[in-house]
Design an enzyme around this catalytic site. Sequence first.
Site, PDB file in Angstrom:
ATOM      1  N   ASN A 155       0.850  -1.193   0.000  1.00 17.49           N
ATOM      2  CA  ASN A 155       0.000   0.000   0.000  1.00 17.49           C
ATOM      3  C   ASN A 155       0.878   1.234   0.000  1.00 17.49           C
ATOM      4  O   ASN A 155       2.001   1.227   0.526  1.00 17.49           O
ATOM      5  CB  ASN A 155      -0.884   0.005   1.254  1.00 17.49           C
ATOM      6  CG  ASN A 155      -1.768   1.245   1.327  1.00 17.49           C
ATOM      7  OD1 ASN A 155      -2.498   1.547   0.390  1.00 17.49           O
ATOM      8  ND2 ASN A 155      -1.678   1.974   2.426  1.00 17.49           N
ATOM      9  N   HIS A 181       0.783   5.085   1.414  1.00 19.70           N
ATOM     10  CA  HIS A 181       0.049   5.884   2.388  1.00 19.70           C
ATOM     11  C   HIS A 181       0.638   7.287   2.379  1.00 19.70           C
ATOM     12  O   HIS A 181       1.864   7.446   2.435  1.00 19.70           O
ATOM     13  CB  HIS A 181       0.141   5.251   3.777  1.00 19.70           C
ATOM     14  CG  HIS A 181      -0.556   6.036   4.830  1.00 19.70           C
ATOM     15  ND1 HIS A 181      -1.926   6.021   4.982  1.00 19.70           N
ATOM     16  CD2 HIS A 181      -0.085   6.882   5.769  1.00 19.70           C
ATOM     17  CE1 HIS A 181      -2.265   6.812   5.980  1.00 19.70           C
ATOM     18  NE2 HIS A 181      -1.165   7.351   6.478  1.00 19.70           N
ATOM     19  N   SER A 199       4.621   6.890   2.300  1.00 22.20           N
ATOM     20  CA  SER A 199       5.255   5.633   2.711  1.00 22.20           C
ATOM     21  C   SER A 199       4.656   4.474   1.918  1.00 22.20           C
ATOM     22  O   SER A 199       3.425   4.388   1.806  1.00 22.20           O
ATOM     23  CB  SER A 199       5.024   5.361   4.203  1.00 22.20           C
ATOM     24  OG  SER A 199       5.463   6.436   5.020  1.00 22.20           O
ATOM     25  N   ASP A 220      -2.418   0.476   8.292  1.00 19.93           N
ATOM     26  CA  ASP A 220      -1.240   1.316   8.028  1.00 19.93           C
ATOM     27  C   ASP A 220      -0.099   1.017   8.991  1.00 19.93           C
ATOM     28  O   ASP A 220       0.709   1.898   9.297  1.00 19.93           O
ATOM     29  CB  ASP A 220      -1.629   2.804   8.125  1.00 19.93           C
ATOM     30  CG  ASP A 220      -2.735   3.160   7.155  1.00 19.93           C
ATOM     31  OD1 ASP A 220      -3.516   4.083   7.471  1.00 19.93           O
ATOM     32  OD2 ASP A 220      -2.843   2.502   6.109  1.00 19.93           O
TER      33      ASP A 220
HETATM   34  N1  LIG Z   1      -6.405  -4.129   6.977  1.00 25.46           N
HETATM   35  C1  LIG Z   1      -5.898  -3.116   6.236  1.00 25.46           C
HETATM   36  N2  LIG Z   1      -6.664  -2.560   5.295  1.00 25.46           N
HETATM   37  C2  LIG Z   1      -6.162  -1.513   4.565  1.00 25.46           C
HETATM   38  C3  LIG Z   1      -4.869  -1.007   4.821  1.00 25.46           C
HETATM   39  C4  LIG Z   1      -4.091  -1.638   5.823  1.00 25.46           C
HETATM   40  O1  LIG Z   1      -2.919  -1.243   6.079  1.00 25.46           O
HETATM   41  N3  LIG Z   1      -4.627  -2.688   6.511  1.00 25.46           N
HETATM   42  N4  LIG Z   1      -4.418   0.133   4.121  1.00 25.46           N
HETATM   43  C5  LIG Z   1      -5.518   0.932   3.606  1.00 25.46           C
HETATM   44  C6  LIG Z   1      -5.201   2.177   2.854  1.00 25.46           C
HETATM   45  N5  LIG Z   1      -5.526   3.321   3.708  1.00 25.46           N
HETATM   46  C7  LIG Z   1      -4.483   4.183   3.973  1.00 25.46           C
HETATM   47  O2  LIG Z   1      -3.362   4.040   3.426  1.00 25.46           O
HETATM   48  C8  LIG Z   1      -6.821   3.564   4.239  1.00 25.46           C
HETATM   49  C9  LIG Z   1      -7.931   3.354   3.439  1.00 25.46           C
HETATM   50  C10 LIG Z   1      -9.213   3.560   3.965  1.00 25.46           C
HETATM   51  C11 LIG Z   1      -9.387   3.987   5.277  1.00 25.46           C
HETATM   52  C12 LIG Z   1     -10.759   4.175   5.827  1.00 25.46           C
HETATM   53  O3  LIG Z   1     -10.946   4.682   6.922  1.00 25.46           O
HETATM   54  N6  LIG Z   1     -11.763   3.752   5.042  1.00 25.46           N
HETATM   55  C13 LIG Z   1     -13.177   3.819   5.475  1.00 25.46           C
HETATM   56  C14 LIG Z   1     -14.015   4.372   4.351  1.00 25.46           C
HETATM   57  C15 LIG Z   1     -13.459   5.726   3.949  1.00 25.46           C
HETATM   58  C16 LIG Z   1     -14.121   6.229   2.663  1.00 25.46           C
HETATM   59  O4  LIG Z   1     -14.970   5.507   2.102  1.00 25.46           O
HETATM   60  O5  LIG Z   1     -13.747   7.353   2.250  1.00 25.46           O
HETATM   61  C17 LIG Z   1     -13.682   2.411   5.807  1.00 25.46           C
HETATM   62  O6  LIG Z   1     -13.194   1.427   5.186  1.00 25.46           O
HETATM   63  O7  LIG Z   1     -14.590   2.351   6.642  1.00 25.46           O
HETATM   64  C18 LIG Z   1      -8.269   4.199   6.082  1.00 25.46           C
HETATM   65  C19 LIG Z   1      -6.982   4.003   5.567  1.00 25.46           C
HETATM   66  C20 LIG Z   1      -6.408   0.066   2.741  1.00 25.46           C
HETATM   67  N7  LIG Z   1      -6.937  -0.940   3.593  1.00 25.46           N
HETATM   68  N1  LIG Z   2      -5.118   5.878   3.121  1.00 30.96           N
HETATM   69  C1  LIG Z   2      -5.021   5.609   1.715  1.00 30.96           C
HETATM   70  C2  LIG Z   2      -4.754   6.899   0.984  1.00 30.96           C
HETATM   71  O1  LIG Z   2      -5.156   7.973   1.407  1.00 30.96           O
HETATM   72  N2  LIG Z   2      -4.051   6.768  -0.144  1.00 30.96           N
HETATM   73  C3  LIG Z   2      -3.752   7.900  -0.954  1.00 30.96           C
HETATM   74  O2  LIG Z   2      -4.789   8.085  -1.903  1.00 30.96           O
HETATM   75  C4  LIG Z   2      -4.226   8.778  -3.022  1.00 30.96           C
HETATM   76  C5  LIG Z   2      -4.686   8.063  -4.254  1.00 30.96           C
HETATM   77  O3  LIG Z   2      -4.357   8.844  -5.373  1.00 30.96           O
HETATM   78  P1  LIG Z   2      -4.467   8.186  -6.835  1.00 30.96           P
HETATM   79  O4  LIG Z   2      -5.839   7.563  -6.922  1.00 30.96           O
HETATM   80  O5  LIG Z   2      -4.278   9.363  -7.746  1.00 30.96           O
HETATM   81  O6  LIG Z   2      -3.367   7.171  -6.938  1.00 30.96           O
HETATM   82  C6  LIG Z   2      -2.700   8.726  -2.868  1.00 30.96           C
HETATM   83  O7  LIG Z   2      -2.179   9.980  -2.473  1.00 30.96           O
HETATM   84  C7  LIG Z   2      -2.486   7.712  -1.764  1.00 30.96           C
HETATM   85  O8  LIG Z   2      -1.341   7.992  -0.954  1.00 30.96           O
END
Ligand SMILES: Nc1nc2c(c(=O)[nH]1)N[C@@H](CN(C=O)c1ccc(C(=O)N[C@@H](CCC(=O)O)C(=O)O)cc1)CN2
Ligand SMILES: NCC(=O)N[C@@H]1O[C@H](COP(=O)([O-])[O-])[C@@H](O)[C@H]1O
Length: 214
Positions: A109, A111, A138, A147
């Site tokens: 992923n 982040h 990251s 994360d």
């Molecule tokens: N189990 C894991 N799942 C995910 C990870 C992880 O490390 N472990 N990384 C995320 C990516 N991410 C940040 O990098 C991230 C994505 C989504 C959310 C979040 O709170 N999502 C909400 C919905 C938000 C929305 O619809 O806008 C949810 O799922 O309830 C936090 C961090 C991908 N998954």
């Molecule tokens: N927590 C997950 C998160 O926020 N990820 C972030 O979403 C964007 C996606 O952009 P993209 O659709 O243009 O690649 C990126 O900036 C990535 O780091």
Amino acid sequence: MSSSCRVVVLISGNGSNLQAIIDGCDDNLNADIVGVISNKPDAYGLIRAHHSEIDTSCVIAYKNESRSEYDSRLLAAVNKYQPDLIVLAGFMRILTDEFVSQFLGKMINIHPSLLPKYTGLNTHQRAIDAGDLEHGASVHFVIPQLDAGPVILQAKVPVYTGDDATVLAERVHEQEHAIYPLVVKWFSLGRLKMLEGKAYLDGQLIGPSGYAPD
Ligand SMILES: Nc1nc2c(c(=O)[nH]1)N[C@@H](CN(C=O)c1ccc(C(=O)N[C@@H](CCC(=O)O)C(=O)O)cc1)CN2
Ligand SMILES: NCC(=O)N[C@@H]1O[C@H](COP(=O)([O-])[O-])[C@@H](O)[C@H]1O
């Protein structure tokens, strides 16, 4: 030459990181994006995939569907491609432990923060609000804890007075587009591994802030 690394990319939106990886795969013959899956049917990343003649599918959450039920459908969609690597590229759903455990060591992923700072959402605004002078992105292996997987590579950007979240996000995006394809290349060449919850490049343990050349 070893067979190409089959890469599936999960997206939810614009797909600029997907595009960077598509472009990177053109040079890196060891990686082949075999599928792009979105949870949002209007994700522009689906258009990007179509333009590159990459197969796409949508797994859209049903109303009142449990997270586990959704992830079971997502798992079936992912496994159709028989991937070697799953790349989360702006995929905005928290994945269940069951789903993540299927792909430990083969799911990464990106982040938008310098982990472990600012896990979760709204990272750019949080960095601005905290008065941070530097921010960044990251790339990490994905584990069930959000994360919290071992960091592979980070990129830093300055935070300037007057920055808003949009401007800072654009500065971070530029760095994301440089580091994510590199990590995909490392994995596709067999150089990057996760063993017992730690990341290794060429057999060397990667530190908590990601790979740092000597
Ligand atoms: N189990 C894991 N799942 C995910 C990870 C992880 O490390 N472990 N990384 C995320 C990516 N991410 C940040 O990098 C991230 C994505 C989504 C959310 C979040 O709170 N999502 C909400 C919905 C938000 C929305 O619809 O806008 C949810 O799922 O309830 C936090 C961090 C991908 N998954
Ligand atoms: N927590 C997950 C998160 O926020 N990820 C972030 O979403 C964007 C996606 O952009 P993209 O659709 O243009 O690649 C990126 O900036 C990535 O780091």
